[in-house]
Design a protein around this motif. Structure first.
Motif, mmCIF file in Angstrom:
data_model
loop_
_atom_site.group_PDB
_atom_site.id
_atom_site.type_symbol
_atom_site.label_atom_id
_atom_site.label_comp_id
_atom_site.label_asym_id
_atom_site.label_seq_id
_atom_site.Cartn_x
_atom_site.Cartn_y
_atom_site.Cartn_z
ATOM 1 N N HIS A 122 0.096 41.771 46.396
ATOM 2 C CA HIS A 122 1.530 41.622 46.817
ATOM 3 C C HIS A 122 1.830 42.554 48.135
ATOM 4 O O HIS A 122 2.415 42.072 49.028
ATOM 5 C CB HIS A 122 2.419 41.981 45.613
ATOM 6 C CG HIS A 122 3.923 41.975 45.999
ATOM 7 N ND1 HIS A 122 4.901 41.084 45.406
ATOM 8 C CD2 HIS A 122 4.591 42.883 46.719
ATOM 9 C CE1 HIS A 122 6.024 41.398 45.881
ATOM 10 N NE2 HIS A 122 5.902 42.460 46.651
ATOM 11 N N GLU A 123 1.329 43.831 47.830
ATOM 12 C CA GLU A 123 1.623 44.644 48.900
ATOM 13 C C GLU A 123 0.534 44.545 50.100
ATOM 14 O O GLU A 123 1.217 44.855 51.372
ATOM 15 C CB GLU A 123 1.203 46.222 48.479
ATOM 16 C CG GLU A 123 2.310 46.804 47.032
ATOM 17 C CD GLU A 123 3.832 46.714 47.597
ATOM 18 O OE1 GLU A 123 4.057 46.655 48.570
ATOM 19 O OE2 GLU A 123 4.471 46.213 46.538
ATOM 20 N N GLY A 124 -0.377 44.163 49.771
ATOM 21 C CA GLY A 124 -1.248 43.677 50.955
ATOM 22 C C GLY A 124 -0.824 42.736 51.723
ATOM 23 O O GLY A 124 -0.905 42.475 53.012
ATOM 24 N N VAL B 199 0.639 52.265 52.244
ATOM 25 C CA VAL B 199 1.099 51.716 50.901
ATOM 26 C C VAL B 199 0.673 52.290 49.725
ATOM 27 O O VAL B 199 -0.126 52.994 49.683
ATOM 28 C CB VAL B 199 -0.028 50.205 50.772
ATOM 29 C CG1 VAL B 199 0.354 49.565 49.608
ATOM 30 C CG2 VAL B 199 0.289 49.309 51.992
ATOM 31 N N ARG B 200 1.538 52.242 48.859
ATOM 32 C CA ARG B 200 1.567 53.117 47.514
ATOM 33 C C ARG B 200 1.595 52.271 46.217
ATOM 34 O O ARG B 200 2.349 51.042 46.282
ATOM 35 C CB ARG B 200 2.721 53.980 47.387
ATOM 36 C CG ARG B 200 2.880 55.046 48.371
ATOM 37 C CD ARG B 200 3.897 55.900 48.272
ATOM 38 N NE ARG B 200 3.646 57.301 49.271
ATOM 39 C CZ ARG B 200 3.253 58.417 48.880
ATOM 40 N NH1 ARG B 200 2.690 58.603 47.554
ATOM 41 N NH2 ARG B 200 3.196 59.243 49.615
ATOM 42 N N LEU B 201 0.663 52.287 45.455
ATOM 43 C CA LEU B 201 0.492 51.484 44.227
ATOM 44 C C LEU B 201 0.735 52.301 42.968
ATOM 45 O O LEU B 201 0.173 53.558 43.136
ATOM 46 C CB LEU B 201 -0.990 50.922 44.219
ATOM 47 C CG LEU B 201 -1.301 49.950 45.307
ATOM 48 C CD1 LEU B 201 -2.774 49.602 45.151
ATOM 49 C CD2 LEU B 201 -0.307 48.918 45.314
ATOM 50 N N THR C 65 5.624 49.211 50.203
ATOM 51 C CA THR C 65 4.772 49.060 51.697
ATOM 52 C C THR C 65 5.858 49.687 52.534
ATOM 53 O O THR C 65 6.804 49.366 52.536
ATOM 54 C CB THR C 65 4.094 47.738 51.903
ATOM 55 O OG1 THR C 65 3.299 47.386 51.174
ATOM 56 C CG2 THR C 65 3.750 47.820 53.545
ATOM 57 N N LEU C 66 5.306 50.726 53.341
ATOM 58 C CA LEU C 66 6.472 51.465 54.327
ATOM 59 C C LEU C 66 5.979 50.915 55.751
ATOM 60 O O LEU C 66 4.770 51.151 56.269
ATOM 61 C CB LEU C 66 6.313 52.773 54.073
ATOM 62 C CG LEU C 66 6.800 53.398 52.846
ATOM 63 C CD1 LEU C 66 6.512 54.680 52.849
ATOM 64 C CD2 LEU C 66 8.408 53.093 52.760
ATOM 65 N N SER D 143 9.291 38.324 53.180
ATOM 66 C CA SER D 143 9.022 37.354 52.689
ATOM 67 C C SER D 143 7.408 37.083 52.018
ATOM 68 O O SER D 143 7.269 36.295 51.393
ATOM 69 C CB SER D 143 9.441 36.197 53.525
ATOM 70 O OG SER D 143 8.380 36.147 54.396
ATOM 71 N N CYS D 144 6.570 37.787 52.375
ATOM 72 C CA CYS D 144 5.069 37.778 52.217
ATOM 73 C C CYS D 144 4.527 38.368 51.067
ATOM 74 O O CYS D 144 3.486 38.220 50.757
ATOM 75 C CB CYS D 144 4.392 38.037 53.531
ATOM 76 S SG CYS D 144 4.385 36.915 54.861
ATOM 77 N N GLY D 145 5.279 39.068 50.365
ATOM 78 C CA GLY D 145 4.993 39.803 49.121
ATOM 79 C C GLY D 145 4.626 38.878 48.066
ATOM 80 O O GLY D 145 3.446 38.890 47.468
ATOM 81 N N TYR D 146 5.702 38.270 47.673
ATOM 82 C CA TYR D 146 5.656 37.581 46.406
ATOM 83 C C TYR D 146 4.640 36.256 46.463
ATOM 84 O O TYR D 146 4.299 35.694 45.557
ATOM 85 C CB TYR D 146 6.889 37.064 45.982
ATOM 86 C CG TYR D 146 7.742 38.241 45.142
ATOM 87 C CD1 TYR D 146 7.344 38.219 43.772
ATOM 88 C CD2 TYR D 146 8.463 38.975 45.794
ATOM 89 C CE1 TYR D 146 7.802 39.127 42.888
ATOM 90 C CE2 TYR D 146 9.313 39.682 44.938
ATOM 91 C CZ TYR D 146 8.782 39.932 43.596
ATOM 92 O OH TYR D 146 9.457 41.049 42.866
ATOM 93 N N ILE D 147 4.481 35.917 47.561
ATOM 94 C CA ILE D 147 3.737 34.591 47.854
ATOM 95 C C ILE D 147 2.208 34.988 48.256
ATOM 96 O O ILE D 147 1.406 33.907 48.096
ATOM 97 C CB ILE D 147 4.341 33.650 48.979
ATOM 98 C CG1 ILE D 147 4.199 34.377 50.311
ATOM 99 C CG2 ILE D 147 5.618 33.292 48.818
ATOM 100 C CD1 ILE D 147 4.833 33.555 51.726
#
Length: 246
Positions: A53-55, A71-73, A81-82, A97-101
């Protein structure tokens, strides 16, 4: 490095492996489904979904010209993601929009590789993606999470037998495809209870002036389509055994 060793590595990386038995495809699918729906395993395995997701956010930010700050997990499987740049506009919308997909699209890409029997290549590409992700991590737990995940994938790709690699690869891809759907449902559940006012969908609503529910639907549609198409590709050994060409 001797030429024969280079050739061996090349063949190992880009060569196609034999079709896995049909039972392996079915069993890994059922196991991935169980991991996603059972609370205990999901709480652990969800870290992999968060990494993807963060990637997705990070890659989208870079591709749209935003400045990625890191990025922080977190141990509760949340992430952040900052990036720096305009707080509105196309770049911000694409990034949000790209995280959940991302998990579902990664799973779909993995399904295409497995459909071509490129099991080892899939594992090595995964290791490279995790190394790229590691460069962007900015907190200790995030480093730990990515390093452990990468070490497991590398260990399987380098030391695992072809059978072990096949089981791991199919399980991982099924997990991304199935596991990419559940967070979308969780997102809408939390939104409906007013517990997630700054979710990706709500931030997109503020940036695009399109209701957050539309974006939840978009995430869900992409995830479901990826699951159907990816599942069809992964089922190739079963269809071939039944005399059905894909």
């Amino acid at each position: 490095m001797p030429l024969d060793e280079v050739t061996d590595i090349w063949d190992r990386l880009f060569g196609a492996q034999p079709d896995p038995p049909s039972w392996l495809v079915v069993v890994t699918a059922l196991l991935a489904f169980a991991i996603v729906v059972v609370r205990g395993p999901w709480r652990v395995a969800r870290n992999a979904i968060t990494i993807a997701h963060e990637g997705g956010h990070a890659l989208a930010a870079l591709l749209t010209g935003r400045r990625l700050r890191g990025v922080r997990l977190h141990s509760d499987t949340s992430g952040l993601t900052l990036s720096a740049g305009r707080p509105t506009g196309l770049g911000m919308a694409v990034t949000l929009s790209c995280g959940y997909i991302a998990p579902s699209l990664l799973g779909l890409g993995g399904a295409f590789l497995l459909g071509g029997n490129h099991i080892t290549l899939l594992l090595w590409v995964t290791v490279l993606l995790l190394l790229a992700m590691l460069i962007m991590i900015r907190n200790p737990y995030g480093v730990f999470s990515v390093v452990v995940t990468g070490a497991v994938v590398f260990g399987v790709s380098w030391f695992g037998s072809p059978q072990v690699q096949a089981v791991f690869a199919y399980l991982a891809v099924w997990f991304l495809l199935i596991g990419g759907v559940r967070p979308v449902g969780e997102l809408q559940t939390l939104r409906s209870r007013g517990r997630l006012p700054d979710s990706d969908a709500d931030q997109l609503a503020r940036v695009t002036h399109v209701p957050g529910l539309f974006w939840v639907g978009f995430f869900g549609l992409v995830s479901l389509v990826a699951l159907v198409v990816g599942g069809y590709l992964l089922a190739d050994p079963i269809l071939s055994a039944a005399g059905i060409t894909t």
